[in-house]
Design a protein around this motif. Sequence first.
Motif, PDB file in Angstrom:
ATOM      1  N   ARG A 124       8.338  -5.912  -5.990  1.00 26.95           N
ATOM      2  CA  ARG A 124       8.124  -6.067  -7.406  1.00 26.95           C
ATOM      3  C   ARG A 124       6.900  -5.936  -7.829  1.00 26.95           C
ATOM      4  O   ARG A 124       6.665  -5.159  -8.778  1.00 26.95           O
ATOM      5  N   THR A 125       5.913  -6.915  -7.372  1.00 31.26           N
ATOM      6  CA  THR A 125       4.807  -6.932  -7.893  1.00 31.26           C
ATOM      7  C   THR A 125       3.548  -6.558  -6.936  1.00 31.26           C
ATOM      8  O   THR A 125       3.600  -6.850  -5.672  1.00 31.26           O
ATOM      9  N   ALA A 126       2.498  -6.050  -7.451  1.00 36.57           N
ATOM     10  CA  ALA A 126       1.447  -5.662  -6.481  1.00 36.57           C
ATOM     11  C   ALA A 126       0.835  -6.837  -5.899  1.00 36.57           C
ATOM     12  O   ALA A 126       0.305  -6.762  -4.582  1.00 36.57           O
ATOM     13  N   SER A 127       0.783  -7.981  -6.440  1.00 38.66           N
ATOM     14  CA  SER A 127       0.285  -9.278  -5.836  1.00 38.66           C
ATOM     15  C   SER A 127       0.832  -9.585  -4.742  1.00 38.66           C
ATOM     16  O   SER A 127       0.207 -10.209  -3.632  1.00 38.66           O
ATOM     17  N   LEU A 128       2.109  -9.714  -4.776  1.00 37.74           N
ATOM     18  CA  LEU A 128       3.204 -10.099  -3.599  1.00 37.74           C
ATOM     19  C   LEU A 128       3.127  -9.062  -2.416  1.00 37.74           C
ATOM     20  O   LEU A 128       3.036  -9.363  -1.510  1.00 37.74           O
ATOM     21  N   TRP A 129       3.061  -7.762  -2.660  1.00 39.31           N
ATOM     22  CA  TRP A 129       2.979  -6.754  -1.718  1.00 39.31           C
ATOM     23  C   TRP A 129       1.569  -6.851  -1.155  1.00 39.31           C
ATOM     24  O   TRP A 129       1.344  -6.823   0.150  1.00 39.31           O
ATOM     25  N   ASN A 130       0.419  -6.992  -1.838  1.00 41.48           N
ATOM     26  CA  ASN A 130      -0.899  -7.290  -1.168  1.00 41.48           C
ATOM     27  C   ASN A 130      -1.017  -8.493  -0.132  1.00 41.48           C
ATOM     28  O   ASN A 130      -1.550  -8.559   0.739  1.00 41.48           O
ATOM     29  N   ALA A 131      -0.052  -9.951  -0.441  1.00 42.06           N
ATOM     30  CA  ALA A 131      -0.110 -10.658   0.269  1.00 42.06           C
ATOM     31  C   ALA A 131       0.586 -10.543   1.563  1.00 42.06           C
ATOM     32  O   ALA A 131       0.213 -10.926   2.708  1.00 42.06           O
ATOM     33  N   VAL A 132       1.622  -9.711   1.589  1.00 36.47           N
ATOM     34  CA  VAL A 132       2.364  -9.166   2.548  1.00 36.47           C
ATOM     35  C   VAL A 132       1.372  -8.491   3.454  1.00 36.47           C
ATOM     36  O   VAL A 132       1.412  -8.428   4.662  1.00 36.47           O
ATOM     37  N   GLN A 133       0.870  -7.440   2.813  1.00 39.14           N
ATOM     38  CA  GLN A 133      -0.242  -6.584   3.590  1.00 39.14           C
ATOM     39  C   GLN A 133      -1.364  -7.394   4.170  1.00 39.14           C
ATOM     40  O   GLN A 133      -1.844  -7.165   5.507  1.00 39.14           O
ATOM     41  N   LEU A 134      -1.980  -8.479   3.682  1.00 38.09           N
ATOM     42  CA  LEU A 134      -2.851  -9.494   4.248  1.00 38.09           C
ATOM     43  C   LEU A 134      -2.394 -10.095   5.551  1.00 38.09           C
ATOM     44  O   LEU A 134      -3.020 -10.230   6.522  1.00 38.09           O
ATOM     45  N   VAL A 135      -1.023 -10.604   5.309  1.00 34.47           N
ATOM     46  CA  VAL A 135      -0.260 -11.060   6.598  1.00 34.47           C
ATOM     47  C   VAL A 135      -0.338 -10.175   7.639  1.00 34.47           C
ATOM     48  O   VAL A 135      -0.809 -10.424   9.183  1.00 34.47           O
ATOM     49  N   LEU A 136       0.165  -8.775   7.471  1.00 37.61           N
ATOM     50  CA  LEU A 136       0.351  -7.885   8.408  1.00 37.61           C
ATOM     51  C   LEU A 136      -1.157  -7.656   9.141  1.00 37.61           C
ATOM     52  O   LEU A 136      -1.277  -7.317  10.337  1.00 37.61           O
ATOM     53  N   ILE A 137      -2.300  -7.607   8.107  1.00 34.89           N
ATOM     54  CA  ILE A 137      -3.404  -7.166   8.871  1.00 34.89           C
ATOM     55  C   ILE A 137      -3.753  -8.348   9.697  1.00 34.89           C
ATOM     56  O   ILE A 137      -4.412  -7.892  10.884  1.00 34.89           O
ATOM     57  N   ALA A 138      -3.658  -9.716   9.441  1.00 38.91           N
ATOM     58  CA  ALA A 138      -4.186 -10.748  10.400  1.00 38.91           C
ATOM     59  C   ALA A 138      -3.198 -10.628  11.670  1.00 38.91           C
ATOM     60  O   ALA A 138      -3.768 -10.776  12.516  1.00 38.91           O
TER      61      ALA A 138
END
Length: 203
Positions: free
Chosen positions: A82-96
């Motif tokens: 829904r929101t870019a901020s939440l999707w960005n948080a998911v992407q950061l977790v996946l990067i780590a």
Amino acid sequence: MNSRNWVRLFLSTLLVGGIVTGIVGFLLRWDEYKILFMNFDISEILAVLFWLIGVGFIFSIISQMGFFAYLTVHRFGLGVFRTASLWNAVQLVLIAFVLFDLVYFRYQIFAEEGETIIPYFMVALGIFLFGLVIAFLKKKQTNKEAFIPALFFMVVVSVVEWMPAIQVNEKDWLYLMIIPILVCNAYQLLILPKLTSNTNKKS
């Protein structure tokens, strides 16, 4: 973006992959290939060069498949979260998570007795730092919201595309594949806005 620009992107990325792989291939085995240059063995040099360029074309196609898959996943992620901020948080977790796996699990599976984890860590660090540079350039090129998606693409998608070489774990193949993939991914990421802007101007 129109079909003409898609073809332009495909061919130019193909060329980038071929050139980079050719250069990297000679550098990785310079001790073996330098005798060809010393003896001016043009036929052998061209044979090796054409083989490397062909391999580079394959790497480029893998990179392009990953790029288009990423564009789809990115849109899907924005829709799901829904929101870019939440999707960005998911992407950061996946990067780590991917960087951790790239270090820890590669070390657990492939490390020889007495080998340290440092070389595995340095490879992951190199990919991450290169991704940071490209993400920063993407941010300057477009807007600050592009930074995390660009970093995700450069790290996570690049590592996924690199899996065939990771599974083989032969040093020359590892570098022969990852360097062209990173360059091709960076090229596509940075050239796409220019192609789309040209299309918008013409329309």
